[in-house]
Scaffold this motif. Structure first.
Motif, PDB file in Angstrom:
ATOM      1  N   UNK A  45       0.847  -1.189   0.000  1.00 15.47           N
ATOM      2  CA  UNK A  45       0.000   0.000   0.000  1.00 15.47           C
ATOM      3  C   UNK A  45       0.881   1.236   0.000  1.00 15.47           C
ATOM      4  N   UNK A  46       0.243   2.387   0.077  1.00 11.71           N
ATOM      5  CA  UNK A  46       0.957   3.651   0.233  1.00 11.71           C
ATOM      6  C   UNK A  46       1.023   3.962   1.728  1.00 11.71           C
ATOM      7  N   UNK A  47       2.194   4.034   2.316  1.00  5.39           N
ATOM      8  CA  UNK A  47       2.281   4.176   3.784  1.00  5.39           C
ATOM      9  C   UNK A  47       1.676   5.475   4.299  1.00  5.39           C
ATOM     10  N   UNK A  48       1.845   6.582   3.549  1.00  2.28           N
ATOM     11  CA  UNK A  48       1.324   7.863   4.020  1.00  2.28           C
ATOM     12  C   UNK A  48      -0.196   7.881   3.976  1.00  2.28           C
ATOM     13  N   UNK A  60      -6.755  -4.987   4.059  1.00  2.00           N
ATOM     14  CA  UNK A  60      -5.589  -4.467   3.332  1.00  2.00           C
ATOM     15  C   UNK A  60      -5.229  -5.382   2.174  1.00  2.00           C
ATOM     16  N   UNK A  61      -6.110  -5.422   1.180  1.00  2.00           N
ATOM     17  CA  UNK A  61      -5.788  -6.166  -0.047  1.00  2.00           C
ATOM     18  C   UNK A  61      -4.617  -5.481  -0.741  1.00  2.00           C
ATOM     19  N   UNK A  62      -3.760  -6.247  -1.427  1.00  2.00           N
ATOM     20  CA  UNK A  62      -2.611  -5.631  -2.102  1.00  2.00           C
ATOM     21  C   UNK A  62      -3.057  -4.582  -3.117  1.00  2.00           C
ATOM     22  N   UNK A  63      -2.436  -3.431  -3.073  1.00  2.00           N
ATOM     23  CA  UNK A  63      -2.771  -2.341  -3.990  1.00  2.00           C
ATOM     24  C   UNK A  63      -2.015  -2.509  -5.292  1.00  2.00           C
ATOM     25  N   UNK A  64      -2.765  -2.496  -6.392  1.00  2.00           N
ATOM     26  CA  UNK A  64      -2.144  -2.512  -7.722  1.00  2.00           C
ATOM     27  C   UNK A  64      -1.836  -1.070  -8.114  1.00  2.00           C
ATOM     28  N   UNK A  65      -0.569  -0.774  -8.354  1.00  2.00           N
ATOM     29  CA  UNK A  65      -0.149   0.612  -8.577  1.00  2.00           C
ATOM     30  C   UNK A  65      -0.830   1.228  -9.796  1.00  2.00           C
ATOM     31  N   UNK A  79      -3.519   4.280  -9.721  1.00  2.00           N
ATOM     32  CA  UNK A  79      -3.264   5.537 -10.429  1.00  2.00           C
ATOM     33  C   UNK A  79      -4.439   5.909 -11.331  1.00  2.00           C
ATOM     34  N   UNK A  80      -5.024   4.916 -11.988  1.00  2.00           N
ATOM     35  CA  UNK A  80      -6.182   5.185 -12.843  1.00  2.00           C
ATOM     36  C   UNK A  80      -7.356   5.690 -12.023  1.00  2.00           C
ATOM     37  N   UNK A  81      -7.585   5.079 -10.863  1.00  2.00           N
ATOM     38  CA  UNK A  81      -8.682   5.542 -10.009  1.00  2.00           C
ATOM     39  C   UNK A  81      -8.409   6.947  -9.477  1.00  2.00           C
ATOM     40  N   UNK A  82      -7.145   7.238  -9.218  1.00  2.00           N
ATOM     41  CA  UNK A  82      -6.795   8.562  -8.725  1.00  2.00           C
ATOM     42  C   UNK A  82      -7.073   9.626  -9.767  1.00  2.00           C
ATOM     43  N   UNK A  83      -6.736   9.356 -11.020  1.00  2.00           N
ATOM     44  CA  UNK A  83      -6.874  10.346 -12.083  1.00  2.00           C
ATOM     45  C   UNK A  83      -8.301  10.491 -12.568  1.00  2.00           C
ATOM     46  N   UNK A  84      -9.134   9.542 -12.233  1.00  2.00           N
ATOM     47  CA  UNK A  84     -10.521   9.612 -12.707  1.00  2.00           C
ATOM     48  C   UNK A  84     -11.250  10.767 -12.039  1.00  2.00           C
ATOM     49  N   UNK A  85     -11.798  11.644 -12.868  1.00  2.00           N
ATOM     50  CA  UNK A  85     -12.527  12.793 -12.322  1.00  2.00           C
ATOM     51  C   UNK A  85     -13.836  12.382 -11.680  1.00  2.00           C
TER      52      UNK A  85
END
Length: 471
Positions: A341-344, A447-452, A456-462
């Motif tokens: 995951x992303x630790x922060x 905490x399922x493993x995060x696919x990077x 990223x695609x979900x992050x960029x989705x408006x």
């Protein structure tokens, strides 16, 4: 416009276009009905003195039978299909598609009545009538390419067969030479009509494809416009809520500062209050920054193995004093384990959950536990607070939502759990909630493993939205 200028249609688009082509063809058939009757009268008038009345009557009966069949099809179409969808139109057309070749056969047989059996002037008028009918058919039936070709081919082949019989069998190739020129002209005219009909069909199809894509574009623009209006409304509500929530701690800071300036001996009493007001302002700004990064899609992801036990111990150092200051117990039950995951961001999620538990718990305590399950490592945050009624359990993940009548909501901004929901959606960590009013709540973070790449695609989705808890 060449067909290559547009991308290939999708299945749904092609299906809709086929239905519209059928609608287009059926819209022309009422006019074709009256036209065929008028041309039939013309043929009868021209050949009245040249053809046996019995043959002419037989042909008229055949033509009237075809007209009656067309009338019956149109009646049934108007009564049962015209207001139905694409599937019904396509099914109706498949059921009656043989009508048009049958109609062309009836008109092709007309050649028996006049070819080399009437005067040249009458033959010319009849050939002109047949050519006009074929051109009208190429235009009116061009929305369905196979039907148009079937009509023209049937008419041409029937006429050529009649001519071949007359020239080869009856006249034994001893007829006038203009017969051969007529055959050549008929063959050329036949191919020209096929080509013109194909061009018209491609134009019809392209127009409907553009119409479909324009409607899809308009629908998409409408959705985007509504989304933009909703975003403006959300921002307006956010500004109103933030202005209201920040007013109290800032006003309190001003009062404490004035008080401290006039009575410096009260520093020990006023300093903790100033600190609390400052924390409230900082909490709002932290939420604002988190929200801004989420809405802009600029959350930076650093997916790596995270030592969950260490992460929870670090959070314990931060939140245990807050619990103890309220007279609450703070317990940890940590199992060793790592999560991809992303630790922060993961620390932000769990920290918000613990902060939320502390805020709404007045007696008892908070338990933070990690455990290994069959699905993977899971973090649980328990509290013995006010609990959340079922009617509010999905709403608490909405932006700016505060549960009515909950003690402590006046100090919050309605963003903590909204941000948690958005972050868990980005990282792909399912979050569930169980709660009983008056007894407390438990949030479970798997905490399922995060696919990077997917994150990223979900992050960029408006249109990325928070994932509500699964019950």
């Amino acid at each position: 416009m060449k067909s290559e200028t547009l991308p290939a249609p999708t299945f749904s688009e092609a299906h809709w276009v086929e239905g519209e082509l059928v609608r287009g063809l059926m819209r022309t058939q009422r006019q074709a009905q009256w036209l065929s009757l008028v041309l039939m009268a013309v043929i009868v008038g021209v050949l009245w003195a040249d053809v046996s009345p019995a043959w002419l009557a037989a042909w008229v009966l055949l033509g009237l039978g075809v007209a009656a069949w067309r009338w019956w099809i149109l009646r049934r179409y108007q009564r049962e299909v015209v207001h139905q969808g694409t599937d019904e139109h396509l099914a109706f057309f498949r059921r009656y598609r043989l009508f048009w070749p049958a109609s062309a056969l009836a008109w092709g047989i007309t050649t028996l009545l006049y070819f080399d059996r009437s005067s040249l002037a009458d033959q010319f008028i009849c050939w002109l009538t047949m050519a006009g009918l074929a051109m009208i058919a190429a235009n009116s039936l061009s929305s369905q390419l196979a039907t148009m070709r079937g009509y023209i081919d049937t008419m041409a082949v029937t006429a050529l067969a009649v001519m071949a019989w007359r020239m080869g069998v009856e006249l034994r190739l001893q007829g006038p030479s203009y017969h051969w020129w007529l055959v050549v002209l008929l063959l050329v005219f036949w191919q020209v009509l096929r080509h013109a009909g194909q061009q018209l069909h491609e134009t019809h199809r392209r127009n409907f494809e553009l119409q479909f894509r324009n409607s899809q574009l308009i629908e998409s623009l409408t959705r985007q416009t509504q989304a933009a209006l909703d975003a403006v409304e959300i921002k307006n509500r956010f500004l109103a809520s933030a202005a209201h929530d920040i007013r109290q701690p800032v006003h309190a800071l001003g009062l404490y500062a004035d008080w401290l300036g006039t009575e410096p001996e009260l520093v020990h009493e006023l300093a903790p209050k100033i600190v609390e007001s400052t924390k409230a302002v900082n909490q709002l700004f932290d939420s604002l920054f988190d929200l801004a990064r989420l809405d802009s899609g600029k959350v930076r992801l650093n997916i790596e193995p995270v030592d969950v036990a260490k992460l929870l111990r670090d959070l314990e150092v931060q939140y245990r004093p807050l619990c103890e200051a309220k007279g609450l117990q703070f317990r940890m039950r940590v199992r060793p384990g790592t999560a991809q995951s992303d630790p922060i961001l993961l620390q932000r999620i769990v920290g918000n959950l613990i902060s939320n538990a502390v805020k709404y718990t007045q007696r008892g305590g908070v338990l933070v536990a990690s455990r290994v399950t069959a699905q993977g490592l899971r973090v649980d945050v328990w509290d013995t607070g006010v609990g959340i009624a079922p009617v509010h359990q999905r709403e608490i993940f909405r932006e700016f939502y505060k549960v009515p009548t909950h003690a402590g909501t006046e100090d919050g901004f309605g963003l903590g759990l909204y941000i948690v929901g958005r972050l868990t959606h980005i990282l792909g960590h399912p979050l569930t909630l169980q709660s009983r009013p008056g007894r407390g709540s438990v949030f479970r973070l798997l905490l399922l493993p995060t696919d990077a790449r997917a994150a990223a695609e979900r992050t960029m989705s408006s249109l990325a939205q928070m994932t509500p808890p699964r019950e």
